[in-house]
Design a protein around this motif. Structure first.
Motif, PDB file in Angstrom:
ATOM      1  N   ALA A   1      -6.074   3.535  -9.940  1.00  0.00           N
ATOM      2  CA  ALA A   1      -5.324   2.019  -9.908  1.00  0.00           C
ATOM      3  C   ALA A   1      -5.261   1.591  -8.452  1.00  0.00           C
ATOM      4  CB  ALA A   1      -3.897   2.090 -10.456  1.00  0.00           C
ATOM      5  N   ALA A   2      -5.111   2.339  -7.391  1.00  0.00           N
ATOM      6  CA  ALA A   2      -5.065   2.133  -6.242  1.00  0.00           C
ATOM      7  C   ALA A   2      -6.463   1.658  -5.439  1.00  0.00           C
ATOM      8  CB  ALA A   2      -4.604   3.269  -5.158  1.00  0.00           C
ATOM      9  N   LEU A   3      -7.294   2.102  -5.941  1.00  0.00           N
ATOM     10  CA  LEU A   3      -8.699   1.502  -5.588  1.00  0.00           C
ATOM     11  C   LEU A   3      -8.863   0.302  -6.287  1.00  0.00           C
ATOM     12  CD1 LEU A   3     -10.989   5.016  -6.306  1.00  0.00           C
ATOM     13  CD2 LEU A   3     -10.397   4.040  -4.138  1.00  0.00           C
ATOM     14  N   VAL A   4      -8.530   0.053  -7.374  1.00  0.00           N
ATOM     15  CA  VAL A   4      -8.582  -1.491  -7.905  1.00  0.00           C
ATOM     16  C   VAL A   4      -7.760  -2.500  -6.952  1.00  0.00           C
ATOM     17  CG1 VAL A   4      -8.199  -2.870  -9.818  1.00  0.00           C
ATOM     18  CG2 VAL A   4      -9.135  -0.588 -10.007  1.00  0.00           C
ATOM     19  N   ALA A   5      -6.639  -2.043  -6.596  1.00  0.00           N
ATOM     20  CA  ALA A   5      -5.417  -2.774  -5.817  1.00  0.00           C
ATOM     21  C   ALA A   5      -5.936  -3.189  -4.447  1.00  0.00           C
ATOM     22  CB  ALA A   5      -4.121  -2.228  -5.984  1.00  0.00           C
ATOM     23  N   LEU A   6      -6.737  -1.904  -3.896  1.00  0.00           N
ATOM     24  CA  LEU A   6      -6.992  -2.081  -2.457  1.00  0.00           C
ATOM     25  C   LEU A   6      -7.891  -3.494  -1.971  1.00  0.00           C
ATOM     26  CD1 LEU A   6      -6.882  -0.686   0.139  1.00  0.00           C
ATOM     27  CD2 LEU A   6      -8.774   0.751  -0.537  1.00  0.00           C
ATOM     28  N   PRO A   7      -8.788  -3.846  -2.816  1.00  0.00           N
ATOM     29  CA  PRO A   7      -9.516  -4.870  -2.205  1.00  0.00           C
ATOM     30  C   PRO A   7      -8.460  -6.179  -2.331  1.00  0.00           C
ATOM     31  CG  PRO A   7     -10.901  -3.784  -3.800  1.00  0.00           C
ATOM     32  CD  PRO A   7      -9.614  -3.087  -3.973  1.00  0.00           C
TER      33      PRO A   7
ATOM     34  N   ALA B   1       0.874  -1.164  -0.233  1.00  0.00           N
ATOM     35  CA  ALA B   1      -0.102   0.078   0.013  1.00  0.00           C
ATOM     36  C   ALA B   1       0.904   1.225   0.103  1.00  0.00           C
ATOM     37  CB  ALA B   1      -1.003   0.188   1.190  1.00  0.00           C
ATOM     38  N   ILE B   2       2.124   1.279   0.658  1.00  0.00           N
ATOM     39  CA  ILE B   2       2.935   2.241   0.996  1.00  0.00           C
ATOM     40  C   ILE B   2       3.543   2.642  -0.691  1.00  0.00           C
ATOM     41  CG2 ILE B   2       4.958   3.086   1.792  1.00  0.00           C
ATOM     42  CD1 ILE B   2       4.215   1.963   4.409  1.00  0.00           C
ATOM     43  N   LEU B   3       3.998   1.368  -1.226  1.00  0.00           N
ATOM     44  CA  LEU B   3       4.520   1.490  -2.506  1.00  0.00           C
ATOM     45  C   LEU B   3       3.539   2.208  -3.711  1.00  0.00           C
ATOM     46  CD1 LEU B   3       6.525  -1.582  -2.451  1.00  0.00           C
ATOM     47  CD2 LEU B   3       7.502   0.384  -2.367  1.00  0.00           C
ATOM     48  N   ILE B   4       2.499   1.624  -3.605  1.00  0.00           N
ATOM     49  CA  ILE B   4       1.345   2.073  -4.545  1.00  0.00           C
ATOM     50  C   ILE B   4       1.029   3.516  -4.279  1.00  0.00           C
ATOM     51  CG2 ILE B   4      -1.037   2.131  -5.318  1.00  0.00           C
ATOM     52  CD1 ILE B   4      -0.976  -0.991  -4.483  1.00  0.00           C
ATOM     53  N   GLY B   5       0.845   4.047  -2.928  1.00  0.00           N
ATOM     54  CA  GLY B   5       0.659   5.570  -2.608  1.00  0.00           C
ATOM     55  C   GLY B   5       2.099   6.336  -3.204  1.00  0.00           C
TER      56      GLY B   5
ATOM     57  N   VAL C   1      -4.523   8.817 -12.372  1.00  0.00           N
ATOM     58  CA  VAL C   1      -4.490   7.426 -12.764  1.00  0.00           C
ATOM     59  C   VAL C   1      -3.923   6.537 -11.575  1.00  0.00           C
ATOM     60  CG1 VAL C   1      -2.956   5.973 -14.443  1.00  0.00           C
ATOM     61  CG2 VAL C   1      -3.705   8.245 -14.984  1.00  0.00           C
ATOM     62  N   ALA C   2      -2.898   7.017 -10.666  1.00  0.00           N
ATOM     63  CA  ALA C   2      -2.402   6.152  -9.802  1.00  0.00           C
ATOM     64  C   ALA C   2      -3.584   5.845  -8.590  1.00  0.00           C
ATOM     65  CB  ALA C   2      -1.209   6.938  -9.057  1.00  0.00           C
ATOM     66  N   LEU C   3      -4.222   6.910  -8.345  1.00  0.00           N
ATOM     67  CA  LEU C   3      -5.404   6.690  -7.377  1.00  0.00           C
ATOM     68  C   LEU C   3      -6.358   5.807  -7.806  1.00  0.00           C
ATOM     69  CD1 LEU C   3      -5.642  10.106  -5.507  1.00  0.00           C
ATOM     70  CD2 LEU C   3      -4.318   8.255  -4.842  1.00  0.00           C
TER      71      LEU C   3
END
Length: 594
Positions: free
Chosen positions: A187-193, A145-149, A183-185
């Motif tokens: 993608a983060a919403l998709v990765a969060l689950p 999560a930190i790396l994605i942020g 774009v990054a956020l």
């Protein structure tokens, strides 16, 4: 390339210890570079490629940050934040993990990934212990999560800055701080689950045993004058502590009082029963030490005479122990060894409220004493009294220096976040201040540093430089450019991102950025497409470093704390890499209408 593939196979197989593989890799690179030196800019490079990792700023930064993290832990600086999150985790583990992932990701948008992990890792470990779940189930999701942020802004990581800087040198317009945040956020919403619900199920359960987490102790709490317990009845305290903790009674003038109407006064002791984690949390929140002040002075005197710190540990009474048949009071371990007994656990029988105080219970074989004292004193009591220390001894936080440790760490984060100095310089300066002020003791640096991490980082840096200096990375990039002619934009973006991801997971994100960015610009010219989305594909690919421990320094930092193996990163990280490549490629095609 053959050396790199072979090293990865040994890393992934787990047949040989990772530190041995790292040292052999350095040796092979050193021998190869010595007998077959590499020409670069008119000069020949040799052994410095193999051994340069030991003096690299990334290794210096990692070691310094481990010392800073140790300072936060041993001073108890993170305890308030830990207690706040613990309440949420106790209400719901799922909501607690979700909240932690979101906060970690948002923080890393503006602060370098490594300081954010160093700040949150001790909290996550403490939360796992208190919540009774394996730390290995939470550390890797938090790291990802930190790396994605971190990839959401140009200042999120040094790699982002490197890609943006190279692109600008190659003629692209300057990228703003939030140029690609949307774009990054998304993608983060998709990765969060996946991070929240799926990844923890793919990770091993490495933590203290269930018995250690659930072992209950009968303990005494000594309210201070400012404690909220003063003036409260036992009934009110029982309602307040309703849950796993049990209020047995109050001790006044040597007598145990169990009447619910009994009012607690200053000088009384409250007898409770619960796990060590619950008792520590209650002691801190209610200002009620687990050791009587007079006894604490004795412990500090014994430990101070030897110049050592104090630790909490659990001692089990053996079959030949001289403590069998004695009580805690009659054994006088505080006067003889300088060790304070904070709790007693009977494994085979329950306590009977009203029958006797905990320190008046007869000790039996298999009983567990929860104690506090100096390291030498604990060793002596094991030898002299026939006891054995169980796993899980923890150093007592030096809370008087908690504020100073937080201030030092905040200064390091601020210097790195504002890019006033490199993270390695800021972290090294902070670790020196930690040592100079006594937040971390110099003779305990070995507990902060991990030899396995050090040699792994040095080996990965050497391998990454070898791929660059020999031209292997450039050859791969050129082959990629030739093979992409005639493919649609979405495929080109996905392949470019996958190429950068491959480099960043098996060499370094710096190498991926340095090699991938020029290839992206050149490829855009050859395909007559905008260069910006291809450059962003490289930038995002450089951040998709979840599949190997050597991909990024934060991956290595969680390795020992979570008890992870190389294969754990591949099993849990590779699906996330594939998910992010597909999602980011689609989002870039959508944004730039390719």
């Amino acid at each position: 390339m053959l050396i790199a593939v072979t090293a990865f196979w040994f890393f992934a197989s787990g047949r040989v210890r990772i530190e041995i593989v790292s040292l052999v890799l350095i040796a092979v690179l050193a021998i190869s570079a010595y007998f077959f030196p590499i020409e670069h800019d008119g000069s020949y490079t040799g052994l410095e490629i193999a051994f340069g990792g030991f003096g690299h700023e990334a290794l210096i930064a990692i070691c310094a940050l481990m010392i800073l993290g140790r300072g936060l832990v041993v001073t108890g600086a993170l305890e308030p934040a830990g207690r706040l999150l613990t309440r949420l985790w106790k209400f719901s583990r799922l909501l607690g993990l979700l909240f932690s992932l979101v906060v970690g990701g948002l923080m890393s948008m503006f602060v370098n990934d490594t300081p954010v992990l160093v700040l949150t890792m001790p909290i996550m470990i403490n939360l796992a212990i208190r919540a009774g779940i394996p730390a290995s189930k939470t550390l890797m999701p938090m790291n990802c999560a930190i790396l994605i942020g971190g990839m959401a802004t140009t200042i999120g990581t040094s790699t982002n800055l490197l890609v943006v800087s190279i692109a600008e040198d190659l003629g692209l317009p300057r990228f703003g701080i939030f140029h690609f945040t949307d774009v990054a956020l998304l993608a983060a919403l998709v990765a969060l689950p996946y991070l929240w619900l799926v990844m923890p199920r793919l990770l091993p359960a490495h933590s203290a045993s269930d018995e250690q987490l659930t072992r209950r102790f009968r303990s005494m709490l000594f309210p201070r004058e400012a404690s909220p317990a003063i003036g409260q009845s036992l009934q009110a305290l029982r309602r307040r502590f309703d849950g796993a903790l049990e209020v047995v009674g109050a001790v006044r003038k040597g007598s145990l009082q169990t009447d619910s109407r009994f009012i607690v006064e200053f000088g009384d002791a409250i007898e409770v029963e619960g796990t060590s984690a619950e008792l520590q949390e209650l002691s801190s929140a209610m200002k009620m030490p687990l050791v009587r002040p007079a006894m604490m002075e004795t412990v500090e005197t014994f430990a101070g005479d030897k110049g050592e710190g104090q630790v909490m540990a659990e001692l089990v009474i053996g079959a030949d122990s001289s403590l069998i048949g004695q009580t805690i009071r009659s054994a006088q371990v505080i006067d003889r060894y300088g060790v304070a007994v904070m709790g007693l656990h009977h494994p085979e029988q329950a306590f009977f409220p009203g029958r006797s105080r905990a320190d008046a219970e007869r000790l039996e074989v298999g009983d567990v004493l929860w104690v506090q004292g100096g390291s030498a004193a604990l060793e002596q009591i094991q030898i002299s009294e026939g006891t054995m220390m169980l796993e899980g001894a923890a150093e007592i936080p030096r809370t008087a220096k908690a504020g100073l440790a937080l201030l030092i760490f905040a200064g390091v984060v601020l210097l790195a976040a504002l890019h006033l100095v490199p993270i390695a310089v800021a972290a090294l300066a902070g670790s020196i201040v930690m040592l100079a002020t006594g937040c971390v003791k110099f003779d305990q640096l070995g507990q902060a540093l991990s030899a396995k991490v050090i040699v792994l980082v040095a080996a990965s840096i050497a391998l990454g430089r070898a791929l660059l200096e020999t031209g292997a990375a450039e050859w791969l990039g050129s082959s990629l450019a030739l093979g992409m002619q005639g493919f649609p934009g979405a495929v080109v973006l996905a392949v470019m991102m996958a190429f950068a991801t491959l480099l960043t997971n098996f060499s370094s994100n710096t190498a991926a950025a340095a090699v991938g960015t020029p290839i992206a610009v050149s490829l855009a010219e050859q395909l007559a497409t905008p260069a910006e989305p291809l450059v962003l594909a490289v930038l995002f690919g450089c951040n998709l470093c979840y599949a190997t421990p050597i991909a990024y320094q934060t991956n290595i930092l969680i390795m020992s704390a979570g008890g992870y193996h190389f294969r754990d990163y591949v099993r849990a990280g590779l699906p996330l890499v594939l998910l992010m490549i597909c999602t980011l490629s689609v989002l870039l095609v959508w944004k730039y209408q390719l």
